[in-house]
Design a protein around this motif. Structure first.
Motif, short mmCIF file in Angstrom:
data_model
loop_
_atom_site.label_atom_id
_atom_site.label_comp_id
_atom_site.label_asym_id
_atom_site.label_seq_id
_atom_site.Cartn_x
_atom_site.Cartn_y
_atom_site.Cartn_z
N ARG A 1 11.15 -6.03 -7.97
CA ARG A 1 10.00 -5.54 -8.71
C ARG A 1 9.64 -6.49 -9.85
O ARG A 1 8.48 -6.64 -10.21
N PHE B 1 1.21 -8.13 -4.67
CA PHE B 1 1.21 -6.91 -3.88
C PHE B 1 1.23 -7.23 -2.39
O PHE B 1 0.50 -8.10 -1.92
N PHE C 1 -0.35 -0.01 -0.08
CA PHE C 1 0.16 -1.09 -0.90
C PHE C 1 1.55 -0.79 -1.43
O PHE C 1 1.91 0.37 -1.67
N GLY C 2 2.31 -1.85 -1.62
CA GLY C 2 3.61 -1.73 -2.26
C GLY C 2 3.46 -1.55 -3.77
O GLY C 2 2.35 -1.55 -4.30
N GLN C 3 4.59 -1.42 -4.45
CA GLN C 3 4.59 -1.15 -5.88
C GLN C 3 4.36 -2.39 -6.72
O GLN C 3 4.16 -2.29 -7.93
N GLY C 4 4.39 -3.55 -6.10
CA GLY C 4 4.11 -4.77 -6.84
C GLY C 4 5.37 -5.50 -7.28
O GLY C 4 6.41 -4.87 -7.51
N GLN D 1 -4.87 2.58 -9.82
CA GLN D 1 -3.72 1.77 -10.21
C GLN D 1 -3.27 2.23 -11.59
O GLN D 1 -4.02 2.18 -12.56
N GLY E 1 1.64 -0.86 -14.54
CA GLY E 1 2.95 -1.25 -14.06
C GLY E 1 3.29 -0.72 -12.68
O GLY E 1 4.43 -0.85 -12.23
N LYS E 2 2.32 -0.15 -12.01
CA LYS E 2 2.59 0.42 -10.69
C LYS E 2 1.64 -0.16 -9.66
O LYS E 2 0.75 -0.93 -9.96
N GLY E 3 1.88 0.23 -8.43
CA GLY E 3 1.09 -0.29 -7.34
C GLY E 3 -0.24 0.42 -7.20
O GLY E 3 -0.64 1.20 -8.04
N LEU E 4 -0.91 0.13 -6.10
CA LEU E 4 -2.20 0.74 -5.80
C LEU E 4 -1.98 1.95 -4.91
O LEU E 4 -1.30 1.87 -3.89
#
Lengths: 114, 112
Positions: A9, A90, A105-108, B38, B41-44
């Motif tokens: 992450r 992402f 989408f993933g959490q990034g 969004q 600090g989190k995803g989409l």
């Protein structure tokens, strides 16, 4: 639970040290892609894959590599990271390409290159 | 080249208000349009997907409309709550269909 999982992450690394960001989806999706998000520039596509062993460049592919050896995994490889690759990354997947189905989408992954 | 614009860039409203977020795109040859939220600090998180043949989609307090010919989509949020505070992004699949082109986002704050 249906999801796209990215690891790590958060990552801080030094210029030139090769790294891999992993992406895995458990939905049996054919289509996967990578985006980067930068302030003022929004999200831009790096690479995408239509299926196993089929990958192609997006809008900003320079400095990145990908592979798709298995349907569920789509790692992003930075062979020699540079500070301009500091960004929020992402991974995304969908059942089929061409927007016929919803993209997940993933959490990034927040990457900092010093 | 497809360009997606969202107006306003930021919006602050009191709790309970109904609100509309706007998205416009320059090339009407799209496969679909998807709205995301969004959180910092989190995803989409996907909210709604509208196929090019559809005119609107609804999910709970959210309603999204699509007018391809004019290159516009709106996201309507009814009875806003503090938990709706986030950045909202719209994205379109272009004619080639191999990527999402994202808008610039609307940062929403719902205050108590």
């Amino acid at each position: 639970e249906a999801q796209v999982t990215q690891n790590p992450r958060y990552l801080i690394t030094v210029t030139g040290k090769k790294l891999t960001v992993t992406c895995s989806q458990n939905m049996n999706h054919e289509y996967m892609s990578w985006y980067r998000q930068d302030p003022g520039l929004g999200l831009r596509q790096i690479y995408y894959s239509m299926n196993v062993e089929v990958t192609d460049k997006g809008d900003v592919p320079e400095g990145y590599k990908v592979s798709r050896k298995e349907k569920r995994n789509f790692p992003l490889i930075l062979e020699s990271p540079s500070p301009n690759q500091t960004s929020l990354y992402f991974c995304a997947s969908s059942y089929r390409p061409r927007g016929n189905t919803e993209a997940f989408f993933g959490q990034g992954t927040r990457l900092t290159v010093v | 080249k497809q360009e997606v614009t969202q107006i306003p860039a930021a919006l602050s409203v009191p709790e309970g208000e109904n609100l509309v977020l706007n998205c416009s795109f320059t090339d009407s040859a799209i496969y679909n349009l998807q709205w995301f939220r969004q959180d910092p600090g989190k995803g989409l998180t996907s909210l709604l997907l509208i196929q090019s043949s559809q005119r609107e989609q609804t999910s709970g307090r959210l309603n999204a409309s699509l007018d391809k010919s004019s290159g516009r989509s709106t996201l309507y949020i009814a009875a806003s709550q503090p938990g709706d505070s986030a950045t909202y992004l719209c994205a379109v699949y272009e004619g080639g269909g191999n990527k999402l082109t994202f808008g610039t986002g609307t940062q929403l704050k719902v205050e108590l």
